[in-house]
Design a protein around this motif. Structure first.
Motif, PDB file in Angstrom:
ATOM      1  N   ILE A 173       0.843  -1.191   0.000  1.00 52.48           N
ATOM      2  CA  ILE A 173       0.000   0.000   0.000  1.00 52.48           C
ATOM      3  C   ILE A 173       0.881   1.245   0.000  1.00 52.48           C
ATOM      4  O   ILE A 173       1.665   1.463   0.921  1.00 52.48           O
ATOM      5  N   ASP A 174       0.776   2.034  -1.070  1.00 55.93           N
ATOM      6  CA  ASP A 174       1.509   3.299  -1.129  1.00 55.93           C
ATOM      7  C   ASP A 174       0.576   4.482  -1.362  1.00 55.93           C
ATOM      8  O   ASP A 174       1.009   5.622  -1.413  1.00 55.93           O
ATOM      9  N   ASP A 175      -0.715   4.202  -1.488  1.00 56.67           N
ATOM     10  CA  ASP A 175      -1.722   5.236  -1.669  1.00 56.67           C
ATOM     11  C   ASP A 175      -2.990   4.774  -0.950  1.00 56.67           C
ATOM     12  O   ASP A 175      -3.655   3.848  -1.403  1.00 56.67           O
ATOM     13  N   VAL A 176      -3.310   5.406   0.161  1.00 60.84           N
ATOM     14  CA  VAL A 176      -4.451   4.954   0.971  1.00 60.84           C
ATOM     15  C   VAL A 176      -5.798   5.282   0.343  1.00 60.84           C
ATOM     16  O   VAL A 176      -6.826   4.826   0.834  1.00 60.84           O
ATOM     17  N   THR A 177      -5.804   6.039  -0.752  1.00 58.94           N
ATOM     18  CA  THR A 177      -7.077   6.303  -1.433  1.00 58.94           C
ATOM     19  C   THR A 177      -7.468   5.152  -2.357  1.00 58.94           C
ATOM     20  O   THR A 177      -8.593   5.098  -2.829  1.00 58.94           O
ATOM     21  N   VAL A 178      -6.526   4.244  -2.619  1.00 56.66           N
ATOM     22  CA  VAL A 178      -6.826   3.050  -3.403  1.00 56.66           C
ATOM     23  C   VAL A 178      -7.302   1.980  -2.422  1.00 56.66           C
ATOM     24  O   VAL A 178      -6.551   1.542  -1.555  1.00 56.66           O
ATOM     25  N   VAL A 179      -8.563   1.582  -2.541  1.00 56.61           N
ATOM     26  CA  VAL A 179      -9.151   0.633  -1.585  1.00 56.61           C
ATOM     27  C   VAL A 179      -9.714  -0.619  -2.259  1.00 56.61           C
ATOM     28  O   VAL A 179     -10.259  -1.480  -1.587  1.00 56.61           O
ATOM     29  N   THR A 180      -9.562  -0.720  -3.575  1.00 51.67           N
ATOM     30  CA  THR A 180     -10.085  -1.864  -4.320  1.00 51.67           C
ATOM     31  C   THR A 180      -8.931  -2.580  -5.009  1.00 51.67           C
ATOM     32  O   THR A 180      -8.088  -1.948  -5.635  1.00 51.67           O
ATOM     33  N   PHE A 181      -8.910  -3.924  -4.870  1.00 47.29           N
ATOM     34  CA  PHE A 181      -7.803  -4.717  -5.380  1.00 47.29           C
ATOM     35  C   PHE A 181      -8.334  -5.935  -6.114  1.00 47.29           C
ATOM     36  O   PHE A 181      -9.230  -6.622  -5.635  1.00 47.29           O
ATOM     37  N   ASP A 182      -7.751  -6.200  -7.284  1.00 41.14           N
ATOM     38  CA  ASP A 182      -8.124  -7.373  -8.070  1.00 41.14           C
ATOM     39  C   ASP A 182      -7.638  -8.642  -7.398  1.00 41.14           C
ATOM     40  O   ASP A 182      -6.522  -8.703  -6.879  1.00 41.14           O
ATOM     41  N   ILE A 183      -8.465  -9.685  -7.426  1.00 44.70           N
ATOM     42  CA  ILE A 183      -8.094 -10.967  -6.844  1.00 44.70           C
ATOM     43  C   ILE A 183      -7.023 -11.648  -7.697  1.00 44.70           C
ATOM     44  O   ILE A 183      -6.070 -12.202  -7.181  1.00 44.70           O
ATOM     45  N   ARG A 184      -7.193 -11.596  -8.998  1.00 52.15           N
ATOM     46  CA  ARG A 184      -6.204 -12.153  -9.937  1.00 52.15           C
ATOM     47  C   ARG A 184      -5.967 -11.132 -11.043  1.00 52.15           C
ATOM     48  O   ARG A 184      -6.542 -11.222 -12.126  1.00 52.15           O
ATOM     49  N   PRO A 185      -5.086 -10.162 -10.808  1.00 49.33           N
ATOM     50  CA  PRO A 185      -4.920  -9.062 -11.763  1.00 49.33           C
ATOM     51  C   PRO A 185      -4.329  -9.457 -13.107  1.00 49.33           C
ATOM     52  O   PRO A 185      -4.556  -8.781 -14.098  1.00 49.33           O
ATOM     53  N   ASN A 186      -3.584 -10.537 -13.161  1.00 47.60           N
ATOM     54  CA  ASN A 186      -2.919 -10.935 -14.401  1.00 47.60           C
ATOM     55  C   ASN A 186      -3.602 -12.098 -15.101  1.00 47.60           C
ATOM     56  O   ASN A 186      -3.025 -12.716 -15.989  1.00 47.60           O
ATOM     57  N   GLU A 187      -4.821 -12.392 -14.678  1.00 44.74           N
ATOM     58  CA  GLU A 187      -5.539 -13.533 -15.244  1.00 44.74           C
ATOM     59  C   GLU A 187      -6.999 -13.154 -15.452  1.00 44.74           C
ATOM     60  O   GLU A 187      -7.612 -12.535 -14.590  1.00 44.74           O
ATOM     61  N   SER A 188      -7.544 -13.536 -16.554  1.00 41.49           N
ATOM     62  CA  SER A 188      -8.951 -13.284 -16.828  1.00 41.49           C
ATOM     63  C   SER A 188      -9.788 -14.391 -16.194  1.00 41.49           C
ATOM     64  O   SER A 188      -9.573 -15.569 -16.462  1.00 41.49           O
ATOM     65  N   SER A 189     -10.709 -13.990 -15.324  1.00 42.24           N
ATOM     66  CA  SER A 189     -11.598 -14.952 -14.678  1.00 42.24           C
ATOM     67  C   SER A 189     -13.035 -14.555 -14.957  1.00 42.24           C
ATOM     68  O   SER A 189     -13.355 -13.366 -15.028  1.00 42.24           O
ATOM     69  N   PRO A 190     -13.928 -15.509 -15.105  1.00 43.17           N
ATOM     70  CA  PRO A 190     -15.336 -15.177 -15.336  1.00 43.17           C
ATOM     71  C   PRO A 190     -15.896 -14.332 -14.179  1.00 43.17           C
ATOM     72  O   PRO A 190     -15.543 -14.580 -13.026  1.00 43.17           O
ATOM     73  N   PRO A 191     -16.745 -13.374 -14.476  1.00 46.01           N
ATOM     74  CA  PRO A 191     -17.340 -12.553 -13.415  1.00 46.01           C
ATOM     75  C   PRO A 191     -18.042 -13.416 -12.368  1.00 46.01           C
ATOM     76  O   PRO A 191     -18.738 -14.371 -12.703  1.00 46.01           O
ATOM     77  N   GLY A 192     -17.797 -13.099 -11.107  1.00 47.92           N
ATOM     78  CA  GLY A 192     -18.484 -13.772 -10.019  1.00 47.92           C
ATOM     79  C   GLY A 192     -17.966 -15.154  -9.682  1.00 47.92           C
ATOM     80  O   GLY A 192     -18.597 -15.874  -8.918  1.00 47.92           O
ATOM     81  N   ILE A 193     -16.811 -15.538 -10.204  1.00 42.89           N
ATOM     82  CA  ILE A 193     -16.313 -16.899  -9.987  1.00 42.89           C
ATOM     83  C   ILE A 193     -15.856 -17.128  -8.539  1.00 42.89           C
ATOM     84  O   ILE A 193     -15.882 -18.239  -8.045  1.00 42.89           O
ATOM     85  N   PHE A 194     -15.458 -16.076  -7.832  1.00 43.35           N
ATOM     86  CA  PHE A 194     -14.960 -16.219  -6.467  1.00 43.35           C
ATOM     87  C   PHE A 194     -16.073 -15.987  -5.453  1.00 43.35           C
ATOM     88  O   PHE A 194     -16.941 -15.142  -5.656  1.00 43.35           O
ATOM     89  N   ASP A 195     -16.012 -16.744  -4.362  1.00 42.65           N
ATOM     90  CA  ASP A 195     -16.848 -16.424  -3.209  1.00 42.65           C
ATOM     91  C   ASP A 195     -15.937 -16.426  -1.981  1.00 42.65           C
ATOM     92  O   ASP A 195     -14.770 -16.803  -2.054  1.00 42.65           O
ATOM     93  N   LEU A 196     -16.454 -16.004  -0.853  1.00 36.24           N
ATOM     94  CA  LEU A 196     -15.618 -15.828   0.327  1.00 36.24           C
ATOM     95  C   LEU A 196     -15.003 -17.128   0.838  1.00 36.24           C
ATOM     96  O   LEU A 196     -13.951 -17.104   1.473  1.00 36.24           O
TER      97      LEU A 196
END
Length: 90
Positions: free
Chosen positions: A11-34
């Motif tokens: 974290i180098d910018d506290v205004t960024v609060v959203t992070f991709d689960i797999r930023p370098n891979e295309s995954s179908p929308p909604g594939i992850f659950d908790l």
């Protein structure tokens, strides 16, 4: 745990609060659950009911403003393709 995927964010910018689960891979929308995610902040496992929200349609993790600090290290582990997990539940 085998065949899992872990991504780290420093974290180098506290205004960024959203992070991709797999930023370098295309995954179908909604594939992850908790049940398929572990999220750590500075090595401490976070509580999905308290500490963050899953933006399931966009496969992202979102935090409330003020939760993260500059220098924090965030780790998101996806268990989606894990063969098994080992837990210390006593």
């Amino acid at each position: 745990m085998l065949n899992n995927f872990k991504i780290y964010y420093e974290i180098d910018d506290v205004t960024v609060v959203t992070f991709d689960i797999r930023p370098n891979e295309s995954s179908p929308p909604g594939i992850f659950d908790l049940s398929q995610l572990e999220v750590y902040l500075n090595g401490i496992l976070l509580d999905s009911e308290i500490d963050f929200q899953l933006d399931q349609p966009n496969n992202r993790i979102t935090f409330n403003y003020g939760f993260l600090s500059v220098g924090d290290v965030l780790a998101i582990t996806s268990l989606l393709k894990a063969d098994y997990t080992i837990s210390n539940t006593g």
